[in-house]
Design a protein around this motif. Structure first.
Motif, PDB file in Angstrom:
ATOM      1  N   VAL A  65       0.872  -1.172   0.000  1.00  0.00           N
ATOM      2  CA  VAL A  65       0.000   0.000   0.000  1.00  0.00           C
ATOM      3  C   VAL A  65       0.911   1.224   0.000  1.00  0.00           C
ATOM      4  N   ALA A  66       0.806   2.045  -1.013  1.00  0.00           N
ATOM      5  CA  ALA A  66       1.702   3.190  -1.177  1.00  0.00           C
ATOM      6  C   ALA A  66       1.583   4.151  -0.003  1.00  0.00           C
ATOM      7  N   TRP A  70      -4.671   5.063   2.505  1.00  0.00           N
ATOM      8  CA  TRP A  70      -5.812   4.755   1.656  1.00  0.00           C
ATOM      9  C   TRP A  70      -7.033   5.443   2.242  1.00  0.00           C
ATOM     10  N   ASN A  88       6.267   2.011   2.243  1.00  0.00           N
ATOM     11  CA  ASN A  88       5.032   1.287   1.988  1.00  0.00           C
ATOM     12  C   ASN A  88       4.584   0.529   3.235  1.00  0.00           C
ATOM     13  N   LEU A 190       5.594  -0.326  -6.880  1.00  0.00           N
ATOM     14  CA  LEU A 190       4.189   0.073  -6.916  1.00  0.00           C
ATOM     15  C   LEU A 190       3.737   0.188  -8.368  1.00  0.00           C
ATOM     16  N   ASP A 282      -1.246  -2.402  -4.175  1.00  0.00           N
ATOM     17  CA  ASP A 282      -1.886  -1.103  -3.942  1.00  0.00           C
ATOM     18  C   ASP A 282      -3.380  -1.095  -4.280  1.00  0.00           C
ATOM     19  N   ASN A 285      -5.933   1.353  -2.763  1.00  0.00           N
ATOM     20  CA  ASN A 285      -6.069   2.659  -3.404  1.00  0.00           C
ATOM     21  C   ASN A 285      -6.738   2.580  -4.768  1.00  0.00           C
TER      22      ASN A 285
END
Length: 308
Positions: A65-66, A70, A88, A190, A282, A285
């Protein structure tokens, strides 16, 4: 005084005939799978932490997850940055916690764990994983129950390192059921662009590509059953030069697969992880292929390993 507890907690062994699997209490990870003493997954010592995510259950999201950020229904969420060098959050929330053993028989072990409300994750989930051996190999069953009051978006994956017995990884052939690849930023891994169809020598993974010289940390998409498969399962495999090896099968909901070639797996050297995932990196998002689970409902899916 009590005997010291291994780093991964109790070691939960199951057997069926000549087949044996070992699952760890911490992380509910697959630590070993062998038949007649022939290894079909990479292993590590009970006193070692799982190297490179080996065997991990990746819930409530797989991969990255960047920035750990989120948004849920307009509310910004901030997860802990568990991959700080790339900034991340990686591989979910349950890799390093002890799971509760609810059943441990000769050939089956089932563990449960809670994903509690916490910074970055505002909904409670109850999840279980069951490992079962039979004549066909190892079957792994996952469930997720939404204990909260609103719909939960989530993804899941697993991180096994299947191996074709004693054969060197570079002498083996990798086959994937995928039809696309997700281009990523090489610095943070990513998504950089939308998925694209396999091109050039990438297409060889469909029919089988020798692993010698192949370096991957790559998300492949479009993983689907063959039209003529009576069980309609996604099937990946690693095969030795004699044509024997290990199949990793999965329900069609595992439409993504991350393939990672580890250069220095302890005691082994080169190894390959084949990680079935329900969504791409990711996804919290992008929303791509997230599972949405209403309050009080339960989701279930299976995957497994079959020597041949």
């Amino acid at each position: 005084m009590h005997d010291p507890i291994p780093a991964t907690g109790r070691q939960l062994e199951i057997t069926h005939g000549a087949a044996r699997a070992v699952v760890t209490e911490v992380g509910a990870a697959l630590r070993a799978f062998d038949v007649d003493g022939v290894p079909y997954s990479e292993t590590y010592g009970a006193d070692e932490r799982p190297p490179a995510g080996a065997g991990a259950v990746l819930i409530p999201w797989p991969n990255r997850v960047a920035d750990g950020r989120w948004v849920l229904e307009g509310e910004s969420q901030q997860l802990a940055l568990t991959e700080p060098d790339k900034h991340n959050a990686i591989h979910g929330l349950l890799r390093h916690v002890p799971w509760t053993v609810t059943e441990h028989g000769e050939s089956t072990v089932i563990l449960h764990a809670m994903v509690p409300v916490q910074p970055g994750w505002p909904m409670p989930l109850l999840t279980s994983v069951g490992y079962s051996l039979d004549a066909a190999g190892l079957t792994v069953t996952h469930t997720v129950e939404n204990l909260g009051s609103r719909t939960v978006p989530f993804g899941m994956g697993v991180h096994p390192y299947p191996r074709a017995g004693h054969a060197a990884t570079d002498d083996c052939t990798l086959r994937l059921a995928a039809s696309s690849v997700l281009p990523v930023d090489p610095e943070r891994l990513l998504p950089a662009r939308p998925p694209r169809a396999l091109q050039g020598n990438e297409q060889e993974f469909r029919s089988g590509r020798r692993l010698g010289g192949v370096v991957l940390d790559t998300a492949f998409g479009g993983a689907s059953p063959r039209p003529d498969d009576p069980r309609q399962l996604v099937r990946h495999s690693v095969t030795d030069p004699t044509g024997h090896g290990i199949e990793l099968w999965a329900d069609p909901v595992f439409g993504w697969v991350q393939v990672f070639t580890a250069s220095e797996f302890p005691g082994r050297g080169r190894a390959v992880a084949i990680e079935p995932m329900t969504c791409p990196p990711d996804a919290l998002n992008s929303g791509t292929d997230l599972i949405t689970l209403p309050p009080g409902e339960t989701w279930t899916a299976r995957w497994g390993l079959r020597p041949f």
